[in-house]
Design a protein around this motif. Structure first.
Motif, mmCIF file in Angstrom:
data_model
loop_
_atom_site.group_PDB
_atom_site.id
_atom_site.type_symbol
_atom_site.label_atom_id
_atom_site.label_comp_id
_atom_site.label_asym_id
_atom_site.label_seq_id
_atom_site.Cartn_x
_atom_site.Cartn_y
_atom_site.Cartn_z
ATOM 1 N N LYS A 263 -9.605 3.616 -2.678
ATOM 2 C CA LYS A 263 -9.904 2.501 -1.947
ATOM 3 C C LYS A 263 -9.042 1.511 -1.600
ATOM 4 O O LYS A 263 -9.092 0.742 -0.621
ATOM 5 C CB LYS A 263 -11.079 1.693 -2.700
ATOM 6 N N GLY A 264 -7.682 1.614 -2.237
ATOM 7 C CA GLY A 264 -6.571 0.907 -1.977
ATOM 8 C C GLY A 264 -5.219 1.784 -1.192
ATOM 9 O O GLY A 264 -5.264 2.979 -1.535
ATOM 10 N N LEU A 265 -4.686 1.126 -0.121
ATOM 11 C CA LEU A 265 -3.767 1.904 0.632
ATOM 12 C C LEU A 265 -2.570 0.996 0.808
ATOM 13 O O LEU A 265 -2.755 -0.018 1.012
ATOM 14 C CB LEU A 265 -4.292 2.469 1.871
ATOM 15 N N GLN A 266 -1.420 1.697 0.664
ATOM 16 C CA GLN A 266 -0.188 0.881 1.324
ATOM 17 C C GLN A 266 0.486 1.365 2.232
ATOM 18 O O GLN A 266 0.748 2.393 2.408
ATOM 19 C CB GLN A 266 0.688 0.864 -0.180
ATOM 20 N N ILE A 267 0.870 0.424 3.097
ATOM 21 C CA ILE A 267 1.285 0.846 4.287
ATOM 22 C C ILE A 267 2.914 0.194 4.634
ATOM 23 O O ILE A 267 2.694 -1.022 4.711
ATOM 24 C CB ILE A 267 0.230 0.740 5.578
ATOM 25 N N TRP A 268 3.623 1.044 5.396
ATOM 26 C CA TRP A 268 4.982 0.540 5.965
ATOM 27 C C TRP A 268 4.837 0.926 7.383
ATOM 28 O O TRP A 268 4.652 2.146 7.865
ATOM 29 C CB TRP A 268 6.071 0.938 5.102
ATOM 30 N N ILE A 269 4.926 0.155 8.676
ATOM 31 C CA ILE A 269 4.928 0.104 9.845
ATOM 32 C C ILE A 269 6.414 0.863 10.141
ATOM 33 O O ILE A 269 7.309 -0.123 10.200
ATOM 34 C CB ILE A 269 4.540 -0.930 10.639
ATOM 35 N N GLU A 270 6.550 2.120 10.614
ATOM 36 C CA GLU A 270 7.773 2.587 11.135
ATOM 37 C C GLU A 270 7.798 2.811 12.567
ATOM 38 O O GLU A 270 6.682 2.712 13.274
ATOM 39 C CB GLU A 270 8.336 3.940 10.522
ATOM 40 N N LYS A 271 8.635 2.970 13.464
ATOM 41 C CA LYS A 271 8.579 3.165 14.902
ATOM 42 C C LYS A 271 8.111 4.666 14.847
ATOM 43 O O LYS A 271 8.473 5.661 14.517
ATOM 44 C CB LYS A 271 10.145 3.442 15.262
ATOM 45 N N ASP A 272 6.952 4.620 15.437
ATOM 46 C CA ASP A 272 6.327 6.056 15.810
ATOM 47 C C ASP A 272 5.583 6.582 14.574
ATOM 48 O O ASP A 272 5.148 7.619 14.616
ATOM 49 C CB ASP A 272 6.980 6.978 16.608
ATOM 50 N N PHE A 273 5.558 5.751 13.785
ATOM 51 C CA PHE A 273 5.145 6.391 12.312
ATOM 52 C C PHE A 273 4.319 5.331 11.464
ATOM 53 O O PHE A 273 5.140 4.248 11.222
ATOM 54 C CB PHE A 273 6.198 7.228 11.625
ATOM 55 N N ILE A 274 3.380 5.465 11.060
ATOM 56 C CA ILE A 274 2.741 4.354 10.145
ATOM 57 C C ILE A 274 2.576 5.121 8.647
ATOM 58 O O ILE A 274 1.610 5.892 8.588
ATOM 59 C CB ILE A 274 1.177 3.901 10.700
ATOM 60 N N ARG A 275 3.509 4.937 7.895
ATOM 61 C CA ARG A 275 3.429 5.573 6.321
ATOM 62 C C ARG A 275 2.721 4.975 5.806
ATOM 63 O O ARG A 275 2.728 3.689 5.341
ATOM 64 C CB ARG A 275 4.928 5.525 5.995
ATOM 65 N N CYS A 276 1.848 5.824 4.733
ATOM 66 C CA CYS A 276 0.971 5.284 3.821
ATOM 67 C C CYS A 276 1.316 6.184 2.468
ATOM 68 O O CYS A 276 1.645 7.071 2.537
ATOM 69 C CB CYS A 276 -0.427 5.675 4.314
ATOM 70 N N THR A 277 0.640 5.274 1.595
ATOM 71 C CA THR A 277 0.702 6.080 0.370
ATOM 72 C C THR A 277 -0.560 5.326 -0.615
ATOM 73 O O THR A 277 -0.900 4.216 -0.677
ATOM 74 C CB THR A 277 1.747 5.930 -0.382
ATOM 75 N N TYR A 278 -1.296 6.209 -1.400
ATOM 76 C CA TYR A 278 -2.344 5.730 -2.532
ATOM 77 C C TYR A 278 -1.553 5.065 -3.725
ATOM 78 O O TYR A 278 -2.375 4.500 -4.356
ATOM 79 C CB TYR A 278 -3.440 6.760 -2.753
ATOM 80 N N CYS A 279 -0.562 5.786 -4.054
ATOM 81 C CA CYS A 279 0.284 5.433 -4.979
ATOM 82 C C CYS A 279 1.624 5.056 -5.078
ATOM 83 O O CYS A 279 2.729 5.796 -4.869
ATOM 84 C CB CYS A 279 0.198 6.683 -5.857
ATOM 85 N N PRO A 280 2.035 3.759 -4.815
ATOM 86 C CA PRO A 280 3.335 3.140 -4.535
ATOM 87 C C PRO A 280 4.309 3.373 -5.456
ATOM 88 O O PRO A 280 5.542 3.754 -5.077
ATOM 89 C CB PRO A 280 3.049 1.794 -4.219
ATOM 90 N N VAL A 281 4.080 3.489 -6.740
ATOM 91 C CA VAL A 281 5.064 3.781 -7.609
ATOM 92 C C VAL A 281 5.527 5.082 -7.756
ATOM 93 O O VAL A 281 6.535 5.522 -7.797
ATOM 94 C CB VAL A 281 4.630 3.478 -9.231
ATOM 95 N N LEU A 282 4.558 6.221 -7.688
ATOM 96 C CA LEU A 282 4.991 7.418 -7.471
ATOM 97 C C LEU A 282 5.839 7.861 -6.126
ATOM 98 O O LEU A 282 6.728 8.625 -6.150
ATOM 99 C CB LEU A 282 3.652 8.423 -7.424
ATOM 100 N N ALA A 283 5.240 7.199 -5.167
ATOM 101 C CA ALA A 283 6.081 7.354 -3.754
ATOM 102 C C ALA A 283 7.451 6.910 -3.886
ATOM 103 O O ALA A 283 8.206 7.504 -3.044
ATOM 104 C CB ALA A 283 5.135 6.704 -2.660
ATOM 105 N N GLU A 284 7.644 5.961 -4.833
ATOM 106 C CA GLU A 284 9.248 5.610 -4.843
ATOM 107 C C GLU A 284 10.030 6.536 -5.386
ATOM 108 O O GLU A 284 11.163 6.800 -5.011
ATOM 109 C CB GLU A 284 9.050 4.300 -5.842
ATOM 110 N N ILE A 285 9.356 7.440 -6.226
ATOM 111 C CA ILE A 285 10.320 8.478 -6.714
ATOM 112 C C ILE A 285 10.020 9.890 -6.041
ATOM 113 O O ILE A 285 10.794 10.439 -5.900
ATOM 114 C CB ILE A 285 9.832 8.738 -8.226
ATOM 115 N N HIS A 286 8.767 10.283 -5.635
ATOM 116 C CA HIS A 286 8.555 11.183 -4.852
ATOM 117 C C HIS A 286 8.008 10.943 -3.462
ATOM 118 O O HIS A 286 6.765 10.758 -2.993
ATOM 119 C CB HIS A 286 7.534 12.339 -5.719
ATOM 120 N N PRO A 287 8.846 10.534 -2.445
ATOM 121 C CA PRO A 287 8.514 10.299 -1.014
ATOM 122 C C PRO A 287 7.382 11.178 -0.344
ATOM 123 O O PRO A 287 6.814 10.784 0.591
ATOM 124 C CB PRO A 287 9.779 10.108 -0.318
ATOM 125 N N GLU A 288 7.501 12.148 -0.862
ATOM 126 C CA GLU A 288 6.480 13.284 -0.264
ATOM 127 C C GLU A 288 5.068 12.812 -0.568
ATOM 128 O O GLU A 288 4.287 13.444 0.119
ATOM 129 C CB GLU A 288 6.832 14.767 -0.766
#
Length: 350
Positions: A263-288
């Motif tokens: 239900k929760g999503l985190q987004i960073w707006i990049e040029k030509d790419f809207i990057r999302c993650t459901y788990c911001p802490v995990l994504a900090e360690i594993h950007p994949e």
């Protein structure tokens, strides 16, 4: 991808309106994570309203958009205002997080033309009432408590709810009661969301900043709960260090940003790419573990009903990537305690 993990489930959004991060931020917080991890090496870019419209289109059941700006709304106040108008136009509530920089001037621009019934709250990141410590933690001498309090007073007069959001490190670990008392007595504020200094923020940094020791953190959270009960406050507190009984409870009753069923999503707006993650802490360690909102290639992160951010694998990664100011590896120092995702919080309203 299973339909049950689709974007139609998202009701809450945390939005970074571009990728400038701390490079353009009005504060230079010593413990800031912006510019590292997910944003490391990214082109510095400001989002567009068209991208906001794309986000709204891709999230048909969105109810709440939390705008952090780049990462503070004082960085791109006009854009955050225009983005908010787009959200509100689509019957979506907005919330803001700010350091309070430029105080009333920022707030007037940010809320200009907005129907305040759609503003759920403005969150002020206030870590201490001590001027010297504030300047150290915020990395600037251009921010004052007086300015922030003027903005808070302005927001309250406009009927906008205000919450106070302190981040605690060892340097300000004993300031929590004074912070609560000040804003409760002056403004009647009853809403406080506490954060622990980001573990990954200090990786490879030679700074005089230490994390709060585990047993001290447990004592602080218990005392904040006591104060909250006495004053009738709404609070949110990261748990971080659990004993075995608390860990078992955690695994049965998950309350994290990451394990909320998508239900929760985190987004960073990049040029030509809207990057999302459901788990911001995990994504900090594993950007994949991020994905494109356009492609919707989400890998919703769960394992036996428990978010991987609560697993020993990630705990180890976070621990090994977190060093204190003396260069020592941070650990609990107490084998009876277990570390968990800092998004696992106590949420109580008395």
């Amino acid at each position: 991808m299973n339909k049950e993990n689709g974007l139609e489930k998202v009701t809450d959004l945390t939005l970074y309106t571009g990728t400038y991060g701390k490079d353009r931020c009005t504060c230079k917080c010593i413990g800031c994570t912006q510019g590292g991890g997910i944003l490391k090496g990214k082109e510095k870019y400001q989002g567009t309203i068209e991208q906001i419209r794309t986000i709204i289109k891709k999230l048909p059941n969105l109810q709440n958009a939390y705008l952090l700006g780049n990462p503070d709304v004082s960085v791109d106040t006009d854009f955050c205002n225009e983005a908010s108008k787009e959200f509100i136009k689509n019957d979506i509530n907005v919330m803001f997080s700010t350091s309070g920089f430029k105080a009333v001037k920022t707030l007037k621009k940010l809320t200009s033309g907005l129907d305040t019934k759609y503003i759920k709250y403005i969150s002020y990141s206030i870590d201490t009432l001590n001027t010297e410590k504030m300047r150290f933690l915020k990395g600037t001498d251009k921010l004052s408590l007086e300015e922030i309090e003027e903005a808070i007073s302005y927001a309250i007069k406009k009927g906008i709810p205000v919450k106070i959001q302190p981040t605690l490190w060892e340097i300000n670990q004993d300031d929590y009661a004074e912070i609560i008392d000040n804003f409760y007595e002056k403004f009647g504020i009853k809403w406080y969301t506490f954060h622990a200094g980001s573990f990954e923020a200090l990786k490879d940094k030679d700074v005089n900043l230490n994390h709060i020791k585990p047993q001290k953190w447990r004592m602080i959270t218990k005392d904040i709960q006591r104060i909250a009960k006495e004053k009738g406050l709404k609070i949110s507190l990261p748990r971080i260090f659990l004993d075995r009984e608390e860990l078992e409870e955690c695994q049965q009753n998950i309350h994290t940003y990451c394990a909320n069923g998508g239900k929760g999503l985190q987004i960073w707006i990049e040029k030509d790419f809207i990057r999302c993650t459901y788990c911001p802490v995990l994504a900090e360690i594993h950007p994949e573990f991020t994905f494109s909102i356009e492609e919707n290639t989400a890998n919703f992160i769960s394992k036996n009903g428990v978010c991987l951010a609560l697993s020993s694998t990630l705990d180890k990664a976070l621990t090994l990537n977190a060093v204190n100011g003396n260069g020592r590896i941070f650990n609990t120092g107490d084998k009876s305690l277990y570390t968990v995702c800092r998004y696992y919080k106590i949420k109580e309203q008395f």
